[in-house]
Design a protein around this motif. Structure first.
Motif, short mmCIF file in Angstrom:
data_model
loop_
_atom_site.label_atom_id
_atom_site.label_comp_id
_atom_site.label_asym_id
_atom_site.label_seq_id
_atom_site.Cartn_x
_atom_site.Cartn_y
_atom_site.Cartn_z
N HIS A 265 148.88 29.17 34.11
CA HIS A 265 147.84 29.18 32.89
C HIS A 265 147.35 30.58 32.75
N HIS B 94 147.54 34.14 30.91
CA HIS B 94 146.57 34.19 30.01
C HIS B 94 146.74 35.96 30.33
N SER C 125 137.98 32.36 30.68
CA SER C 125 137.96 31.24 30.03
C SER C 125 137.35 30.08 29.29
N ASP D 88 143.70 30.27 23.94
CA ASP D 88 145.19 29.20 24.98
C ASP D 88 146.03 29.29 23.31
ZN ZN Z 1 143.54 28.84 29.59
#
Ligand code: ZN
Ligand code: KG4
Length: 347
Positions: free
Chosen positions: A114, A118, A138, A305
């Motif tokens: 993930h 991003h 993040s 997210d």
């Molecule tokens: Zn994230």
């Protein structure tokens, strides 16, 4: 050749996300169900509550995405899902949904990192493909990537040795009693503050290369408040928030300039929740402007997210032949670490 439609599922933390993109990368739908209300009274994300909230939300989020795209499940050709890094319980919920969806239709399944999503998702939205230098800022990670043309996955260049940038925002929000989620709360308070009121250390600038550190800055904020010997009033809180935010933004800008010097890239892509922050965006843009580097930042609502970025990353990996059969061994979630990324199988 007709490219399949991609469905992406994201459940690594406290947002249940689903995105649908065409084979050409056009965004057909994106739905995010936030769990802020569930975690608010605990002042942070509670993993068990997050897992249950994802389980309750996921089918509805997928259904709403399909409805937005005007599609039936059978129109989906590939399912991509975040395999990590993230909270294990929440990840398992998304993975189970993805495996069920792909298994029922007998279509390819793609485990996505993930953090890569991003960066890549932000890049696609801004119309750029590798080569570029990427930055993820993040709640759980702060990392620089070198992503060369033709590479299957980006190379990690440097990361924080302790807290992530978003984590620092969340902790400072707690220290100042601004609530959860911390990032937006600190930014809101900082809007009325003087960013030069308090002199905080710029985190990690003395550290070599692209290593970063944010825990010292958070501690400096804590000590500053303790030394006051009372709760800061609203004006003082605004000044502290603004000064802290400036320190983070300046440190990120300095390290970004260093990363670009190292890679020689002419394009810079930053993603992750903290990339929504105005001061951070301005500082990063300033660092790129100095050397004429093109910068791509997330559009409103796309920094944090979401499922669209996972669908886009799935498309990237599918086109490189990195997918697995839904009848295969099953996706293993992972909390952290690049090396544990589960690779798909080549066609
Ligand atoms: Zn994230
Ligand atoms: O990318 P993300 O949604 O989830 C993770 O992968 O962690 O990032 C969440 C983080 C949180 O720490 C949150 O406080 C921070 O991003 N964040 C912000 C802002 N919006 C979200 N930090 C600073 N300013 C913001 N406007």
């Amino acid at each position: 050749m007709e490219w399949p439609v991609f469905l992406g599922i994201e459940t690594s933390c406290d947002e249940t996300g689903c995105g649908i993109v065409s084979g050409e990368g056009e965004v057909l739908a994106g739905v995010v169900a936030s769990q802020v209300a569930e975690h608010e009274r605990f002042g942070g994300v509670v993993p068990e509550i997050a897992s249950r909230a994802h389980a309750e939300a996921i089918v509805g989020v997928i259904d709403r995405s399909l409805a937005k795209a005007g599609m039936e499940p059978g129109d989906i050709g590939v399912v991509a899902v975040t395999a990590g890094p993230g909270l294990i319980g929440p990840l398992l919920t998304g993975i189970a949904a993805a495996e069920g969806f792909a298994g029922a239709l007998g279509i390819p399944l793609i485990p996505v990192n993930h953090l890569h999503a991003h960066v890549y998702g932000t890049g696609v939205a801004g119309g750029v493909e590798p080569p570029y230098t990427g930055l993820v800022i993040s709640g759980g990670h702060t990392a620089f990537y070198r992503w060369e043309e033709g590479q299957e996955a980006p190379q990690l260049l440097g990361t924080t040795v302790d807290d992530a940038a978003g984590e620092a925002f969340d902790k400072v929000a707690k220290i100042l009693g601004l609530g959860y989620p911390g990032g937006p709360a600190v930014e809101k308070a900082a809007a009325h503050g003087d960013a030069w009121a308090v002199k905080f250390p710029r985190p990690g600038v003395k550290m070599e290369g692209l290593r970063m550190s944010f825990s010292g800055l958070k501690t400096a904020v804590l000590y500053h408040v303790r030394e006051m010997g009372r709760e800061p009033d609203a004006v003082e809180k605004a000044d502290i928030a603004a000064s802290f935010q400036r320190a983070v933004a300046e440190a990120l800008a300095l390290k970004s300039a260093r990363a670009l010097e190292e890679t020689g890239h002419r394009t810079f892509v930053a993603g992750g929740g903290v990339a929504a922050n105005g001061a951070v965006r301005e500082a990063l843009a300033g660092a790129c402007r100095e050397t004429g580097v093109r910068i791509v930042l997330p559009e409103a609502g796309m920094a944090g997210d979401n499922g669209v970025m996972v669908a886009q990353m799935g498309r990237f990996m599918y086109n490189k032949g990195l997918w697995i059969s839904p009848a295969g061994a099953g996706i293993k979630p992972y909390a952290g670490g690049e090396e544990r990324m589960q690779r798909g199988r080549r066609r």
